[in-house]
Design an enzyme around this catalytic site. Structure first.
Site, PDB file in Angstrom:
ATOM      1  N   LYS A 159       2.279  24.708  69.460  1.00  0.00           N
ATOM      2  CA  LYS A 159       1.603  23.415  69.658  1.00  0.00           C
ATOM      3  C   LYS A 159       0.183  23.656  70.120  1.00  0.00           C
ATOM      4  CE  LYS A 159       2.816  18.953  69.749  1.00  0.00           C
ATOM      5  NZ  LYS A 159       3.974  18.361  69.066  1.00  0.00           N
TER       6      LYS A 159
ATOM      7  N   ASP B 226      -0.693  15.468  65.447  1.00  0.00           N
ATOM      8  CA  ASP B 226       0.107  14.969  66.567  1.00  0.00           C
ATOM      9  C   ASP B 226      -0.685  13.765  67.081  1.00  0.00           C
ATOM     10  OD1 ASP B 226       2.600  16.037  68.179  1.00  0.00           O
ATOM     11  OD2 ASP B 226       1.194  15.376  69.692  1.00  0.00           O
TER      12      ASP B 226
END
Ligand code: GLU
Length: 419
Positions: free
Chosen positions: A107, A147
């Site tokens: 991430k 995201d």
């Protein structure tokens, strides 16, 4: 502050430790899983429109690669911290493992309020961030995606920047690209669609179907919009939705298509005319509805409000919206909390289809991609539900999802001789 002191990271580790205790995973192995394999912090100096340079900071956390290249999004948010990025990368490891796709977990994040940047500043920030992490990403190494507050345009800049470094069109280095650059339209709807599919599957178990069931959706971004849209198309009644500026409620039901239009045109759901009442995001969570979709941010359902939540099915569109204490309270109340790593996996599953498609020379049609997503979400819901009923019935459904996810990662690590 190092990531270890961050409350979101601590929540992720707590979830891991709880399941590790149940599965009798030794402490030394838990310690291996609790930390990312690699964590990079980068400086991003951007020449702002006023001529001055402003320094931003970003991260990429690569949590675990036992099952394949790291995979997971990049978020732009003013509250992004190192600990949050590490926690989110760990959740991606479990999500990808549970989904049965050939990826580890990663991430990224940049601490920035993207709404304050001009399009040119945003492009420079995006290119420089990707340039700074370019040595540790790649089609077979680490594959970012969108995201919170990043989108296909951001991916186009990432892909272009990376391609100019390596000297060829590296389609597969990011997913959720625009259609013209090897993306699939299906990727736009996929996370929300997946969240809706598992809510529908849970509704079948509880009421025999989703028709006529009332729904509240917190967060009206890419996930919330499509979760609301599909659930209403399947006959559920969406009565409340919210964005960061507030919520709207109408017990008779909202016209979802209309709300989406208003949101896209004006940026606020409260500009929709058919609301009976304006309420807060907190009030929305406690409405008397059958299905709740938290699709905004982390830690909104806590031990403070869990007792007042009335929904019987909660499908976690966001990552980490329910704290471990709240999860236990809701289990005792008989609610089904479909955990994030299952409920919002539609996005990364479609990313995998896009990535595979890119490498095969764009083989699949949009329709075939959507069929595969539907099949995989239904199958994965069934697997976790059965495991929950069989092995972990006294625990939240999340425990069963974690058990399946962690066991697959551990098996791969064992086979590779890592543990
Ligand atoms: N950011 C999304 C997630 O949290 C998608 C990741 C991806 O497609 O790689 O699952």
């Amino acid at each position: 502050m190092t990531y270890e002191n961050d409350p979101v990271y601590q929540m992720a580790v707590k979830q891991l430790r709880e399941v590790a205790a149940l599965l009798q995973i030794p402490d030394d192995v838990v310690e291996v899983l609790a930390h990312p394999e690699r964590l990079l912090r980068v400086k991003i100096p951007v020449r702002m429109d006023n001529g001055k340079i402003k320094v931003f900071f970003g991260w990429r956390s690569q949590h675990n690669s036992a099952l394949g290249p790291y995979k997971g999004g990049v978020r732009y948010h003013i509250n992004v911290s190192e600990g949050e990025v590490v926690a989110l990368s760990m959740w991606m490891t479990w999500k990808n493992s549970l989904a049965g796709i050939p990826y580890g977990g990663g991430k990224g994040g940049v601490k920035v309020n993207p709404k304050e940047l001009s399009p040119r500043e945003l492009e420079e920030l995006s290119r420089k961030y990707f340039h700074a992490i370019s040595r540790i990403v790649g089609e077979d190494v680490d594959i970012p995606a969108p995201d919170v507050y990043t989108n296909p345009q951001t991916m186009a800049w990432f892909m272009d920047e990376y391609s100019s470094i390596v000297g060829y069109n590296a389609w597969g280095v990011v997913t959720a690209k625009p259609k013209e650059l090897g993306g699939l339209y299906a990727r736009i709807v996929s996370t929300g669609l997946g969240t809706a599919i598992v809510a529908r599957e849970a509704a079948k178990k509880v009421w025999g179907g989703v028709e006529g069931r009332t729904v509240a959706v917190q967060g009206f971004g890419n996930v919330g919009i499509y979760a609301a849209k599909y659930l209403s198309e399947w006959g559920a009644k969406v009565v409340a939705v919210s964005d960061s500026k507030g919520a709207i409620y109408n017990p008779e039901g909202l016209n979802v298509e209309e709300v989406i239009k208003v949101k896209q045109e004006t940026g606020r759901v409260q500009n929709y005319k058919g609301a009976k009442k304006f309420i807060t995001n907190e009030e929305l969570l406690e409405l008397p509805v059958d299905i709740l979709v938290p699709a905004a941010i982390e830690e909104v359902i806590t031990k403070e409000n869990a007792d007042r939540i009335k929904a019987k099915v909660i499908s976690e569109g966001a990552n980490g919206p329910t704290t471990p204490e709240a999860d236990i309270i809701l289990r005792k109340k008989g609610a089904i909390v479909i955990p994030d790593i299952l409920a919002n996996a539609g996005g990364v599953i479609m990313s995998w289809i896009e990535w595979a498609n890119n490498r095969m020379g764009n083989w699949l049609t949009e329709e075939q991609a959507l069929e595969r997503l539907e099949h995989k979400m239904v199958e994965n819901f069934g697997r976790v539900y059965d495991e929950w009923q069989k092995r972990f019935y006294d625990h939240p459904m999340r425990t069963a999802a974690y058990a399946l996810a962690v066991e697959r990662v551990l098996k791969a690590m064992q086979l590779r001789g890592w543990i």
